[in-house]
Design an enzyme around this catalytic site. Structure first.
Site, PDB file in Angstrom:
ATOM      1  N   GLU A 136      -6.629  50.444  83.684  1.00  0.00           N
ATOM      2  CA  GLU A 136      -7.861  49.994  84.364  1.00  0.00           C
ATOM      3  C   GLU A 136      -7.503  49.850  85.830  1.00  0.00           C
ATOM      4  O   GLU A 136      -6.896  48.854  86.229  1.00  0.00           O
ATOM      5  CB  GLU A 136      -8.296  48.628  83.805  1.00  0.00           C
ATOM      6  N   CYS A 161     -12.719  45.148  91.222  1.00  0.00           N
ATOM      7  CA  CYS A 161     -12.587  46.601  91.071  1.00  0.00           C
ATOM      8  C   CYS A 161     -13.956  47.267  91.021  1.00  0.00           C
ATOM      9  O   CYS A 161     -14.135  48.366  91.529  1.00  0.00           O
ATOM     10  CB  CYS A 161     -11.791  46.923  89.809  1.00  0.00           C
TER      11      CYS A 161
END
Ligand code: NAP
Length: 454
Positions: free
Chosen positions: A230, A264
């Site tokens: 991720e 993110c």
């Protein structure tokens, strides 16, 4: 390579604590512990594991203020957002308490056999390398489903949140999980390589930057170990001609600025169709200038400090290089140590760092597109592929654009966000694999085909 970790509070620069890295001998004990615990843990009924998950949720709820304060102290997250993070972890537990048994039940497949099905067996010891930006949430969204599926976890957390990392191990033990089910490692980057190579470790998940992902995945790949990555993102917030700014401007601001811009999935590039550009910019600037910066420990602070001064300096360089290439600052851009003022930068073009790279802080890059179609093309022009959001009143028309967005997520009239019910993950340099939902709990299992013929 340093031989200890020193943590400090990014708001007042006060040193918090020093931790020594584990010795080889300590690491051996931890890994053996993990393996021995797994042998027993994998035999438990799922119901037994979800009962412990309920204890975990209760402990999180009971100690919410303590955990929130730890995160705020170590990485500068405004306290109200730290509390919300712990509450989201409780939601995550509740989701898997309700659904894990169903997700992990054998899947029957009709064939010519008497019986054929897929069973979902845990893999064993899984190493999680995690970032500091959501110090509880990132860890829990790996650990809750993976442990419930019967794996055991080892955590290598970002060094600047070491106290939080140790508190998470304590949390699992306090909730009644067998010792060894979840252990926090105090290790440096070189030690991580040896751990990945160790036979006891069966898989690795990393949430963090693209370079960290490449480096960890290379070691795991060489050793043929499954990975989930991720990584970073450069999400576009696309504003179509017909977007309803009255309804959505607050969401657009939050999409960039929450967690002091260190997310993110934050909206990093605002790509706005020409017809609505002036209106958008004026509304967006008004709202961003109202954001309350201050001491992260004050409950009305929305913008705290960035997690480390070096990260704020990096962001400043990305902005400076972009202004050298012709971009204009229309709000903010003052920096004081780890504090970075909420900033809006316009006249951004595709060759600039604030367009091409991930900006991990409170800086919004605004790009003018000639129409909706060009806005979509610009949005898709990224090495990253975590998510895109589009704001439009014509939601019927949106189906024409779904295929043009090559990302892990597309959100219409809302910010890209993580939700335990929905799969979460990226494409391209944002990584691979999925967390959360049914997809997430099935990442670290052996999907075993069983075929029984009469
Ligand atoms: P980072 O510098 O990559 O660090 C992440 C973790 O990896 C830390 O534990 C770090 O340890 C470790 N690490 C870094 N390089 C390593 C190496 N060569 N070998 C072993 N371990 C290594 O990222 P960060 O600054 O903590 O977090 C910000 C990044 O994470 C951003 O790019 C953000 O987009 C990304 N992120 C992605 C997601 C997602 O779900 N896609 C979610 C959150 C954040 P040390 O602290 O000891 O260096």
């Amino acid at each position: 390579m340093k031989n200890s970790i020193i943590t400090s509070n990014p708001y007042n620069q006060k040193e918090l604590k020093t931790y020594n890295y584990h010795t080889d001998n300590e690491l051996k004990i931890i890994l053996d512990n993990a393996q021995n615990t797994f042998e027993n843990w994998k035999t438990k009924e799922i119901k037994e594991r979800t009962n412990l998950l309920q204890n975990l949720a209760n402990t999180l709820e009971d100690k919410k203020e303590i955990y929130a304060k730890l995160m705020t102290e170590e990485m500068g997250k405004p306290i109200s957002q730290s509390i919300a993070e712990i509450e989201k972890c409780v939601w995550l537990c509740d989701f898997y308490i309700t659904n894990a048994e169903d997700f992990l039940a054998d899947s029957i497949i009709e064939t010519d056999a008497k019986e054929s099905f897929i069973s979902y067996d845990p893999l064993g010891v899984v190493l999680a390398v995690m970032p500091w930006n959501y110090p509880f949430w990132q860890v829990m969204r790996f650990a809750v489903p993976s442990l419930t599926a019967g794996n055991v976890g080892l955590l290598k957390h970002a060094s600047n949140v070491t106290s939080t990392a140790l508190a998470i191990q304590d949390l699992f033990e306090e909730a009644g999980y067998p010792k060894g089910c979840f252990q926090t490692l105090l290790v440096n980057h070189d030690q991580i390589e040896d751990i990945i190579e160790n036979d006891i470790v069966k898989a690795v998940t990393l949430t963090g930057s693209e370079p960290a992902g490449r480096s960890i995945a290379a070691v795991a790949g060489k050793n043929l170990k499954k990975t989930v990555l991720e990584l970073g993102g450069n999400n576009a917030c696309v504003v179509f001609d017909d977007a309803n700014l009255d309804k959505h401007i607050d969401t657009m601001v939050k999409a960039r600025m929450q967690n002091t811009g260190q997310s993110c999935i934050a909206a990093k590039r605002f790509i706005v169709s020409e017809k609505i550009y002036d209106q958008f910019l004026s509304r967006f600037k008004d709202e961003v200038s109202k954001l309350n910066s201050g001491n992260p420990e004050d409950s009305d602070t929305f913008i705290g400090v960035m997690a480390r001064e070096d990260l704020a300096e990096e962001l400043e360089q990305q902005v400076n290089k972009s202004t050298d290439l012709g971009a204009k600052i229309i709000l903010g851009n003052k920096r004081n140590k780890a504090y970075y003022e909420p900033t809006i930068i316009t006249d951004v073009t595709e060759d600039m760092p604030v367009f091409k790279e991930e900006t991990f802080g409170p800086v919004a890059a605004v790009i003018k597109a000639k129409d909706n179609e060009q806005a979509i093309k610009l949005a898709a022009n990224s090495i990253f592929g975590l998510g895109t959001m589009i704001f439009t009143e014509n939601t019927d028309n949106i189906y024409n654009f779904i295929g043009d967005i090559p990302d892990g997520a597309l959100f219409i009239n809302d910010m890209v966000k993580s939700d335990p019910r929905l799969p979460f993950g990226g494409t391209k340099a944002s990584g691979y694999g999925r967390e959360l939902s049914k997809e997430g709990i099935l990442e670290f299992v052996n999907k075993k085909t069983v075929y029984i013929k009469k």
